[in-house]
Design a protein around this motif. Structure first.
Motif, short mmCIF file in Angstrom:
data_model
loop_
_atom_site.label_atom_id
_atom_site.label_comp_id
_atom_site.label_asym_id
_atom_site.label_seq_id
_atom_site.Cartn_x
_atom_site.Cartn_y
_atom_site.Cartn_z
N GLY A 42 0.84 -1.28 0.02
CA GLY A 42 0.14 -0.03 -0.08
C GLY A 42 1.09 1.31 -0.17
O GLY A 42 0.50 2.17 -0.76
N ARG A 57 -3.48 6.76 0.29
CA ARG A 57 -2.86 5.56 0.97
C ARG A 57 -3.60 5.13 2.26
O ARG A 57 -3.32 3.94 2.74
N ILE A 58 -4.13 6.07 2.81
CA ILE A 58 -4.82 5.73 4.21
C ILE A 58 -5.95 4.66 4.00
O ILE A 58 -6.51 4.17 4.99
N TYR A 60 -5.48 1.82 2.79
CA TYR A 60 -5.31 0.52 3.25
C TYR A 60 -5.41 0.27 4.80
O TYR A 60 -5.30 -0.81 5.40
N ILE A 61 -5.48 1.33 5.71
CA ILE A 61 -5.70 1.14 6.90
C ILE A 61 -7.35 1.41 7.33
O ILE A 61 -8.00 0.83 8.04
N PHE A 105 -11.35 -0.96 16.97
CA PHE A 105 -11.32 -0.70 15.51
C PHE A 105 -12.40 0.20 14.98
O PHE A 105 -12.04 0.78 14.08
N LEU A 108 -10.39 3.28 15.18
CA LEU A 108 -9.37 3.62 14.45
C LEU A 108 -9.96 3.62 12.93
O LEU A 108 -9.40 4.82 12.36
N ALA A 111 -10.89 7.49 13.34
CA ALA A 111 -9.78 8.47 13.29
C ALA A 111 -8.87 8.41 12.19
O ALA A 111 -8.65 9.71 11.58
N THR A 112 -8.67 7.18 11.41
CA THR A 112 -8.13 7.33 10.08
C THR A 112 -9.01 7.97 9.03
O THR A 112 -8.51 8.67 8.08
N PHE A 215 -6.14 -7.80 8.58
CA PHE A 215 -6.91 -7.51 9.64
C PHE A 215 -7.93 -8.32 10.30
O PHE A 215 -7.96 -8.54 11.50
#
Lengths: 249, 62
Positions: A42, A57-58, A60-61, A105, A108, A111-112, A215
């Protein structure tokens, strides 16, 4: 309704405890490898997006976190329902173990998403974006589930009452999923799960799929680990556990 | 390498996002294992207490 015979082994705490201890490290190892590979793909291998540049690219999380946050809730609800209907304590233990993982999660994903939103949409947060609101509601469902349990002295009562909240809350999951189709919002429409196939090139998609699987393994690893702790707590006075700690001393 | 770290000008967004993800995953693993270990310790402690209470008490005379 009768349960199939193999199911009964999963009602045996020593069996499940030992199984979790055996499977955990393998699943964890696979998770680490997949997440490392997906991160490399990524951040390094995938080309920058023609519109969003490298900020994409964010994805990918962000996408795997959001996916896990919803999948975890569905499993929590199913486990809670099984525990409620068949009085299976281990099913309640699974639901309890999921709650803090799912909440983390969900945090997460929020936040992301906020970090991604700033360069992409010009804002960290938008109160009128349905997907954001229902994802925030998901966080409150996890936290509410935990708070509700904490309010009861008696574990059986906590199991039964929290199971009801867990099951009712699951309606939120399809709402999050379909929110981008039902409402026009900041979130984009579906990219991967479309009737006419994904609208993303393979070199961008492959790391994302690896990350999602990674994940998922990570979630399974965490769940098994927490489940072991939860079983120890519930089986506090059981002979098998006394023998187990006696052996390992 | 430095152009990789700059992330096409999006370094201030990409790296914190990845950092927070790593942090949450590591904290998750750490707290799950700690929780399991603590609960095992509690069982161990109560098991050893029971063992000592089973032993005949020695009373000092005089």
């Amino acid at each position: 309704m009768k349960l199939p015979r193999w199911f009964h082994r999963f009602g045996s705490p020593p069996y499940v405890y030992a199984l979790a201890g055996t499977l955990g490290p393998w699943i964890g190892g696979i998770a680490v490898v997949l997440i490392a590979a997906g991160t490399f793909g990524g951040l390094v291998l995938a080309p920058p997006d023609y519109l969003q540049g490298d900020s994409f690219r964010i994805i990918y999380i962000h996408v795997p976190s959001a996916y896990i946050s919803m999948m975890a809730y569905v499993i929590l609800a199913v486990a809670a329902a099984i525990g409620f209907i068949w009085h299976l304590k281990l099913a309640h233990a699974v639901a309890v173990s999921i709650a803090p993982i799912g909440a983390s999660f969900t945090f997460l994903a929020l936040a992301t998403g906020a970090i991604w939103g700033k360069p992409t949409w010009g804002t960290f947060w938008q109160w009128t974006d349905p997907r954001m609101m229902f994802e925030l509601l998901l966080l409150f469902l996890y936290l509410g589930y935990m708070a509700l349990r904490a309010a009861f002295e008696d574990r059986d009562k906590a199991d039964r009452v929290s199971a009801i909240l867990g099951v009712v809350g699951v309606v939120n999951v399809p709402i999050i999923h379909y929110s981008v189709i039902w409402w026009n919002s900041l979130h984009q429409g579906p990219t991967i799960s479309r009737l006419d196939g994904p609208t993303i090139t393979m070199d961008m998609l492959a790391p994302l799929l690896i990350m999602i699987v990674g994940f998922t393994f990570c979630f399974a690893w965490l769940l098994l680990s927490r489940l072991q702790g939860e079983i120890v707590e519930r089986e506090y006075a059981a002979r098998w556990l006394r023998e187990l700690v006696g052996e390992s001393r | 390498m430095s152009s990789f770290l700059q992330m096409g000008g999006y370094a201030a967004y990409v790296w914190p996002a990845y950092g927070i993800t790593l942090l949450v995953l590591v904290l998750n693993i750490w707290s799950a294992r700690r929780d399991h270990r603590r609960k095992l310790d509690r069982v161990r402690l109560s098991a050893s207490r029971e063992e000592t209470s089973k032993r005949p008490t020695v009373r000092r005379l005089g």
